[in-house]
Design a protein around this motif. Structure first.
Motif, short mmCIF file in Angstrom:
data_model
loop_
_atom_site.label_atom_id
_atom_site.label_comp_id
_atom_site.label_asym_id
_atom_site.label_seq_id
_atom_site.Cartn_x
_atom_site.Cartn_y
_atom_site.Cartn_z
N VAL A 1 0.84 -1.20 0.00
CA VAL A 1 0.00 0.00 0.00
C VAL A 1 0.87 1.26 0.00
CG1 VAL A 1 -1.73 1.31 1.29
CG2 VAL A 1 -1.93 -1.17 1.12
N SER B 1 -6.74 4.05 -6.47
CA SER B 1 -7.96 3.36 -6.08
C SER B 1 -8.00 1.94 -6.65
CB SER B 1 -9.18 4.15 -6.54
OG SER B 1 -10.37 3.49 -6.21
N LEU C 1 -5.53 -0.31 -4.86
CA LEU C 1 -6.01 -0.70 -3.54
C LEU C 1 -7.04 -1.82 -3.66
CD1 LEU C 1 -6.39 2.72 -1.68
CD2 LEU C 1 -4.66 0.97 -1.30
N SER D 1 -6.83 -5.67 -1.99
CA SER D 1 -7.91 -6.34 -1.26
C SER D 1 -8.26 -7.68 -1.90
CB SER D 1 -9.15 -5.43 -1.22
OG SER D 1 -10.14 -5.96 -0.39
N VAL E 1 -7.30 -1.52 4.08
CA VAL E 1 -7.39 -1.06 2.69
C VAL E 1 -8.71 -0.32 2.47
CG1 VAL E 1 -7.64 -1.84 0.30
CG2 VAL E 1 -5.83 -2.77 1.73
N TYR F 1 -8.32 3.19 3.84
CA TYR F 1 -7.53 4.06 2.97
C TYR F 1 -8.28 4.38 1.67
CZ TYR F 1 -3.68 3.16 6.14
OH TYR F 1 -2.89 3.08 7.26
N ARG F 2 -9.04 3.43 1.19
CA ARG F 2 -9.85 3.67 0.00
C ARG F 2 -10.93 4.71 0.31
NH1 ARG F 2 -12.25 1.10 -4.55
NH2 ARG F 2 -13.60 2.72 -5.41
#
Length: 589
Positions: free
Chosen positions: A105, A157, A160, A164, A354, A357-358
């Protein structure tokens, strides 16, 4: 009673004992570098002596020994050190996974650098500053900087999302691997029990089982109970799973397995609200070739928990069970397997991180669009007549479709675009995320449509561009951003058309840097804990090796000792042979 033949038998037993000891020593030396091997030792005991009290026993002074025998071959193993190693192994597994993915990340955000989002955001506002100075010649640069910023947010984006998905893929692979380990340990349990019943000690089989349990302990914190006949029972070391076991000591007891959840879809009432049940598609035992779908009853929190862990408690065939261990029927409540440590916990926690952060990246994109669009349009309320600067990818696609529709003339296209803007205006920024933020294609196709000054002020006026450039230093309530946030709640415009700062807010750049700093702290924590746990495990492993490992020097010394004992016993046999020759053949004289 004693005699030459008795002495002969004692020496014969001695040779057999030393031969067996040499065999054990040879086995140790052969496996000196075998991972998971525990050194073995032949346990020598005396055989039943002469002179035991009995009615027919002849009187002789003392008891005369009858030699020695190997009573058992044991492996040298400290179970307490195994327990310590496995307890810490699950903690190491959790933070190892966290460190690996958080580092990934960090690479996605690429901060601080001269090509990260923070730098591109600075260049974006610098471009507006230049447009305010030279409105007629700097618009193309602004368009390119706007595209660069939106593309960077889109890319971050998407990456990320991949992180995931990768974590979910590893969970699926781990579930399949864990079930395979369960099956192997269960089979070894059967073999160990059979060998033990026959009166022997299955040392090598128990070593193989311990190696598998070491591997399993890294996946999640296991609980091991040692049973009779050298078998083990294995469950999860979490109180909520106390009634479930994965490996039983006998075949006549039920055992559990794990299944991977591929998707969770809420069922809706006629009014569109969730009805509290979910269609869950799962893979039996983690095998993607065996998908099944079942309707389950869960709370919203449990659905989120299952979405993070992706694992269901199941029976031996991979079918989900409830808390009483019964098979779930449609509408039943499942048992969600979410351990507190191990690889599985680390992967589940990464999915949570994640998502955070997204969401923060989405907040940044939404706030950027709201701020720029408000000043660019001169209003903090969406209007059908406005030309939004930033829009969603979906809006752009609809707009391009209208513009490329050759069946419409120019007036019809303008009317259709106005209708589209009217339809979308309430959701103009509501539907914007970091993954779909784009520059309005009308502006991208014609940079002269950028509103850089006050209406009617002429092309030399760059006052509006200057106000937009000043958004960089505006304090906004970006930390309170949610999916229902609207311009009028988020932004207050000044009389000049700029944005009023809120002392409780944050700058756009500051909000993003705060996100990056939080990521850095989490990554450093995971790195530090991983290193500490690795050092701790190395210490425990060294302690285990000091007990169970093979020392070649020690084995060579033992080999010499057994060799001399073997030779001495052979010498006794040779001497008895000579004496018997005297007794049998010498009496003729």
């Amino acid at each position: 009673m004693s005699g030459l033949f008795s002495t002969f038998n004692v020496a014969k037993r001695g040779i057999s004992v030393q031969q067996r000891c040499i065999d054990v020593t040879s086995h140790n030396i052969a496996n000196a570098n075998t991972p998971g091997y525990s050194r073995q030792r032949a346990n020598i005991t005396t055989t039943r002596p002469f002179g035991m009290p009995s009615m027919q026993g002849a009187f002789e002074p003392g008891q005369l020994g009858t030699g020695a025998e190997v009573s058992s071959i044991s492996r040298i193993r400290d179970t307490f050190l195994d327990y310590q190693f496995r307890s810490e192994s699950s903690t190491y597994g959790k933070y190892e996974q966290r460190y690996k993915f958080l580092t990934e990340v960090e690479g996605i955000f690429n901060e601080p650098s001269d090509s990260g989002i923070s730098d591109l955001m600075g260049k974006f506002f610098d471009a507006w500053q230049e447009v305010s100075k030279n409105p007629s010649i700097s618009r193309n640069v602004l368009v390119e900087q706007s595209k660069a910023l939106s593309n960077a947010l889109n890319h971050a984006s998407n990456q990320l999302d991949k992180v995931s998905k990768n974590a979910e893929g590893l969970i699926k692979d781990s579930v399949f691997e864990i079930n395979n380990i369960f099956n192997q340990v269960n089979q070894l349990n059967k073999e160990i029990r059979a060998v033990t019943v026959s009166g022997k000690t299955p040392n090598d089989l128990m070593d193989r089982r311990d190696s598998l349990l070491d591997e399993l302990s890294k996946k999640f914190n296991i609980d091991i109970d040692r049973e009779q006949l050298n078998t083990v029972t294995v469950g999860a070391n979490d109180s909520e799973y106390g009634d479930f076991t994965f490996i039983q000591d006998t075949d006549d007891k039920d055992f559990n397995r794990l299944s991977y959840v591929n998707s969770i879809e809420p069922n809706l009432k006629p009014d569109g609200t969730p009805d509290g049940t979910y269609n869950v598609t799962y893979y039996e035992l983690g095998d993607s070739s065996k998908p099944k779908t079942i309707n389950m009853k869960m709370s919203k929190d449990d659905a989120k928990k299952l979405g993070d862990s992706r694992i269901l408690m199941a029976d031996k065939d991979g079918n989900p069970v409830d808390k009483d261990g019964n098979l779930i029927k449609d509408g039943g409540e499942p048992v969600i397997f979410a351990p507190t440590s191990g690889d599985l916990k680390g992967l589940a926690s990464i999915k949570d991180d994640v998502k955070v952060y997204r969401d923060q990246l989405d907040n940044l994109a939404k706030a950027l669009a709201m701020a720029i669009n408000s000043v660019h349009s001169g209003t903090n309320k969406s209007s059908e007549d406005e030309l939004p600067y930033f829009v969603s990818k979906e809006f752009n696609e609809k707009l391009k479709k209208i513009k490329n529709d050759n069946s419409l003339d120019e007036d019809e296209k303008k009317k259709a675009i106005k209708e589209l803007t009217k339809t979308e205006n309430e959701n103009m920024e509501k539907n914007i995320t970091s993954g779909n933020l784009e520059l309005n294609c009308e502006i991208s196709d014609d940079p002269m449509k950028i509103k850089v000054g006050k209406d009617g002020a002429g092309e030399s006026d760059g006052s509006k561009a200057l106000l937009i450039a000043q958004i960089r230093d505006a304090m906004l309530l970006i930390q309170d951003m949610d999916k229902d946030m609207t311009r009028d709640k988020f932004i207050t415009l000044t009389s000049e058309g700029g944005i009023e700062s809120n002392t409780k807010g944050m700058k756009l750049d500051g909000y993003f840097k705060d996100t990056v700093n939080k990521l850095g702290v989490q990554c450093q924590e995971a790195k530090r804990t991983t290193k500490n746990q690795l050092d701790l495990l190395a210490g425990y492993d060294e302690s285990r090796l000091s007990v169970s490992g093979v020392s070649l020097d020690e084995e060579m010394a033992n080999l010499i000792q057994f060799q001399h004992a073997y030779s001495a016993n052979a010498k006794v046999i040779s001497t008895v042979d000579e004496l018997l020759d005297v007794v049998i053949n010498g009496l003729k004289k």
